[in-house]
Design an enzyme around this catalytic site. Structure first.
Site, PDB file in Angstrom:
ATOM      1  N   GLN A  51      -7.746   2.921   4.426  1.00 45.28           N
ATOM      2  CA  GLN A  51      -7.669   4.329   4.014  1.00 45.28           C
ATOM      3  C   GLN A  51      -8.584   5.245   4.813  1.00 45.28           C
ATOM      4  O   GLN A  51      -8.393   6.451   4.824  1.00 45.28           O
ATOM      5  CB  GLN A  51      -8.007   4.472   2.521  1.00 45.28           C
ATOM      6  N   LEU A  92      -6.211   7.411  -3.857  1.00 46.24           N
ATOM      7  CA  LEU A  92      -6.820   8.533  -3.132  1.00 46.24           C
ATOM      8  C   LEU A  92      -5.940   8.990  -1.970  1.00 46.24           C
ATOM      9  O   LEU A  92      -6.082  10.118  -1.502  1.00 46.24           O
ATOM     10  CB  LEU A  92      -8.214   8.142  -2.623  1.00 46.24           C
ATOM     11  N   HIS A 133      -4.749  -3.678  -5.860  1.00 44.64           N
ATOM     12  CA  HIS A 133      -4.401  -2.400  -5.221  1.00 44.64           C
ATOM     13  C   HIS A 133      -5.081  -2.293  -3.846  1.00 44.64           C
ATOM     14  O   HIS A 133      -4.437  -1.929  -2.854  1.00 44.64           O
ATOM     15  CB  HIS A 133      -4.832  -1.264  -6.167  1.00 44.64           C
ATOM     16  N   HIS A 137      -3.563  -2.426   0.233  1.00 48.23           N
ATOM     17  CA  HIS A 137      -3.830  -1.474   1.319  1.00 48.23           C
ATOM     18  C   HIS A 137      -4.109  -2.204   2.631  1.00 48.23           C
ATOM     19  O   HIS A 137      -3.653  -1.788   3.697  1.00 48.23           O
ATOM     20  CB  HIS A 137      -5.053  -0.609   1.006  1.00 48.23           C
TER      21      HIS A 137
HETATM   22  O1  GNR Z   1      -9.601   5.698  -7.610  1.00 46.98           O
HETATM   23  C1  GNR Z   1      -8.652   4.953  -7.812  1.00 46.98           C
HETATM   24  N1  GNR Z   1      -8.223   4.754  -9.085  1.00 46.98           N
HETATM   25  C2  GNR Z   1      -7.322   3.783  -9.434  1.00 46.98           C
HETATM   26  C3  GNR Z   1      -6.780   3.849 -10.708  1.00 46.98           C
HETATM   27  C4  GNR Z   1      -5.892   2.898 -11.134  1.00 46.98           C
HETATM   28  C5  GNR Z   1      -5.553   1.869 -10.299  1.00 46.98           C
HETATM   29  C6  GNR Z   1      -6.055   1.796  -9.017  1.00 46.98           C
HETATM   30  C7  GNR Z   1      -6.947   2.741  -8.591  1.00 46.98           C
HETATM   31  S1  GNR Z   1      -7.612   2.633  -7.009  1.00 46.98           S
HETATM   32  C8  GNR Z   1      -7.952   4.315  -6.680  1.00 46.98           C
HETATM   33  C9  GNR Z   1      -8.692   4.473  -5.377  1.00 46.98           C
HETATM   34  C10 GNR Z   1      -7.803   4.035  -4.246  1.00 46.98           C
HETATM   35  O2  GNR Z   1      -6.883   4.672  -3.823  1.00 46.98           O
HETATM   36  N2  GNR Z   1      -8.045   2.871  -3.736  1.00 46.98           N
HETATM   37  O3  GNR Z   1      -7.264   2.383  -2.764  1.00 46.98           O
HETATM   38 NI    NI Z   2      -5.318   3.340  -3.032  1.00 51.76          NI
END
Ligand code: GNR
Ligand code: NI
Length: 167
Positions: A51, A92, A133, A137
């Site tokens: 990211q 994000l 998550h 990425h």
């Molecule tokens: O800030 C983030 N909140 C979030 C909420 C629910 C599930 C996953 C996340 S990760 C995210 C930050 C982000 O984009 N990380 O890659």
């Molecule tokens: Ni993310």
């Protein structure tokens, strides 16, 4: 310390597959510090190197409310997963949009710390969501890839609309 720029969808660089980290030096420590600073400032609970346009297998996370649980995972790989859960995710790289995603409830991950020391850890619930998550990425995958085509196109339209409003 420095704030890094977070790439936003549909930036094609978000589709890059990260390479393993092989050198555990001061530069890596600095990058980790900058990633934490960037994540906390956003604010977010996790951040993958992808990211911030660094294509190395590095992620940081902190799901505590008071910045008390910082975690760094380098060269993380999934060892075991079990169960399932549905959690409302945000990202994000997709500011202002949220969607329910189904993932494993519990994951066991093998990784290295910032000094290169291997360790294993097991998490479940929201922490497990975040690990999965962020690991996505690093493979060039984003949370909307888990949705049906219809749901995805609705969300991406919403993202477009939000961008036009704030432009
Ligand atoms: O800030 C983030 N909140 C979030 C909420 C629910 C599930 C996953 C996340 S990760 C995210 C930050 C982000 O984009 N990380 O890659
Ligand atoms: Ni993310």
């Amino acid at each position: 310390m420095a704030l890094l720029t977070i790439l936003e969808f549909p930036d094609p660089r978000l589709r890059t597959k990260a390479q393993p980290v092989t050198v555990f030096d001061a530069e890596l420590k600095q990058l980790v510090a900058d990633m934490f600073e960037t994540m906390y400032a956003a604010p977010g609970v996790g951040l993958a190197a992808t990211q911030v346009n660094v294509h190395r297998q590095l992620l940081v996370m902190d799901m505590s409310e008071d910045k008390s649980d910082p975690r760094v995972l380098i060269n993380a790989r999934l060892v075991e997963k079990s169960g399932e859960q549905i959690f409302q995710e945000g990202c994000l790289s997709f500011p202002g949009i949220y969607a329910d995603v189904e993932r494993a409830l519990r994951v066991k991950v093998a990784a290295q710390d910032v000094a290169g020391q291997p360790f294993e850890f097991e998490v479940e619930g929201p922490l497990a969501v975040c690990v999965q998550h962020e690991m996505d990425h690093l493979q060039g995958k984003v949370f909307v890839d888990h949705l049906s085509p219809l749901k995805r196109s609705m969300l991406l339209k919403k993202l477009d609309k939000k961008r036009k409003q704030s432009a």
